[in-house]
Design a protein around this motif. Structure first.
Motif, PDB file in Angstrom:
ATOM      1  N   LEU A  94       0.928  -1.037   0.174  1.00  0.00           N
ATOM      2  CA  LEU A  94       0.078   0.193   0.049  1.00  0.00           C
ATOM      3  C   LEU A  94       0.542   0.896   0.234  1.00  0.00           C
ATOM      4  CD1 LEU A  94      -2.519  -1.120   2.507  1.00  0.00           C
ATOM      5  CD2 LEU A  94      -3.030  -0.745  -0.032  1.00  0.00           C
ATOM      6  N   ASP A  95       1.763   1.497   0.923  1.00  0.00           N
ATOM      7  CA  ASP A  95       3.071   2.147   0.823  1.00  0.00           C
ATOM      8  C   ASP A  95       3.561   2.911  -0.868  1.00  0.00           C
ATOM      9  OD1 ASP A  95       2.572   2.793   3.237  1.00  0.00           O
ATOM     10  OD2 ASP A  95       4.425   2.053   4.490  1.00  0.00           O
ATOM     11  N   GLN A  96       3.755   1.406  -1.347  1.00  0.00           N
ATOM     12  CA  GLN A  96       4.446   1.831  -2.773  1.00  0.00           C
ATOM     13  C   GLN A  96       3.137   2.351  -4.019  1.00  0.00           C
ATOM     14  OE1 GLN A  96       5.790  -2.176  -3.840  1.00  0.00           O
ATOM     15  NE2 GLN A  96       7.584  -2.257  -2.018  1.00  0.00           N
ATOM     16  N   MET A  97       1.984   1.190  -3.038  1.00  0.00           N
ATOM     17  CA  MET A  97       1.161   2.293  -4.094  1.00  0.00           C
ATOM     18  C   MET A  97       0.583   4.229  -4.237  1.00  0.00           C
ATOM     19  SD  MET A  97      -1.706  -0.624  -4.140  1.00  0.00           S
ATOM     20  CE  MET A  97      -2.623  -0.819  -5.369  1.00  0.00           C
ATOM     21  N   GLN A  98       1.097   4.168  -2.980  1.00  0.00           N
ATOM     22  CA  GLN A  98       1.122   5.184  -2.617  1.00  0.00           C
ATOM     23  C   GLN A  98       1.840   6.025  -3.646  1.00  0.00           C
ATOM     24  OE1 GLN A  98       0.051   6.255   1.479  1.00  0.00           O
ATOM     25  NE2 GLN A  98      -0.133   8.359   1.294  1.00  0.00           N
ATOM     26  N   LEU A 103       3.376  10.450  -7.467  1.00  0.00           N
ATOM     27  CA  LEU A 103       4.842  10.402  -8.727  1.00  0.00           C
ATOM     28  C   LEU A 103       4.202  10.814 -10.065  1.00  0.00           C
ATOM     29  CD1 LEU A 103       7.978   7.796  -8.031  1.00  0.00           C
ATOM     30  CD2 LEU A 103       7.389  10.331  -7.537  1.00  0.00           C
ATOM     31  N   GLN A 104       2.884   9.846 -10.044  1.00  0.00           N
ATOM     32  CA  GLN A 104       2.244  10.213 -11.350  1.00  0.00           C
ATOM     33  C   GLN A 104       1.403  11.018 -11.317  1.00  0.00           C
ATOM     34  OE1 GLN A 104       0.198   6.106 -11.314  1.00  0.00           O
ATOM     35  NE2 GLN A 104       1.042   5.384 -12.312  1.00  0.00           N
ATOM     36  N   GLU A 105       1.151  11.720 -10.569  1.00  0.00           N
ATOM     37  CA  GLU A 105      -0.033  13.052 -10.343  1.00  0.00           C
ATOM     38  C   GLU A 105       0.763  14.218 -10.019  1.00  0.00           C
ATOM     39  OE1 GLU A 105      -1.537  12.509  -6.057  1.00  0.00           O
ATOM     40  OE2 GLU A 105      -3.273  11.273  -6.882  1.00  0.00           O
ATOM     41  N   THR A 109       1.760  16.650 -14.013  1.00  0.00           N
ATOM     42  CA  THR A 109       1.450  18.579 -13.545  1.00  0.00           C
ATOM     43  C   THR A 109       3.249  18.840 -14.173  1.00  0.00           C
ATOM     44  OG1 THR A 109       2.844  18.505 -11.697  1.00  0.00           O
ATOM     45  CG2 THR A 109       0.668  18.603 -11.285  1.00  0.00           C
ATOM     46  N   VAL A 110       3.746  18.520 -14.800  1.00  0.00           N
ATOM     47  CA  VAL A 110       5.007  18.645 -15.254  1.00  0.00           C
ATOM     48  C   VAL A 110       4.551  19.485 -17.507  1.00  0.00           C
ATOM     49  CG1 VAL A 110       7.387  17.978 -16.480  1.00  0.00           C
ATOM     50  CG2 VAL A 110       6.421  16.979 -14.240  1.00  0.00           C
TER      51      VAL A 110
END
Length: 119
Positions: A94-98, A103-105, A109-110
């Motif tokens: 779950l930590d890795q998924m978060q 990172l995807q979010e 925005t880049v």
């Protein structure tokens, strides 16, 4: 050094037993309480023969105990630490998924380097 090799081999055997989705599912249900083979087979959607193979692996690694009661075998976890170990790994996932989601979010925005280019 030899003791380390033996220790890591034992770790590997336990993690190998936990490395199958159906065995994890069996552990999940046994975490709720003792079950007989028929109950487990129904819960995890396996034939009794296939379930028996998975239970043999779990028993051989000391994760599950079988107690015979007449013609039935009742299975239970050998220690609450078995379930706790699975919960720790779940929390890690779950930590890795978060982190991945964050990172995807951030990447979303880049601004693209080239005009008109969309990633």
């Amino acid at each position: 050094m030899k003791n380390d090799t033996v220790r890591y081999a034992l770790f590997s055997e336990v993690f190998s037993a936990l490395a199958h989705p159906k065995r994890l599912e069996i552990i999940h249900y046994l975490g709720e309480g003792q079950k007989n083979a028929g109950e487990l087979a129904e819960l995890v959607s396996l034939s009794k023969a296939n379930l028996s193979q998975h239970l043999s692996v779990l028993k051989a690694r000391g994760l599950v105990h079988c107690e015979k009661c007449g013609t039935f075998c009742h299975y239970r976890l050998t220690s609450p630490k078995v379930l706790e170990t699975c919960e720790i790994v779940r929390d890690l996932i779950l930590d890795q998924m978060q982190t991945t989601t964050q990172l995807q979010e951030a990447l979303a925005t880049v601004v693209p380097l080239r005009k008109g280019h969309q990633g």
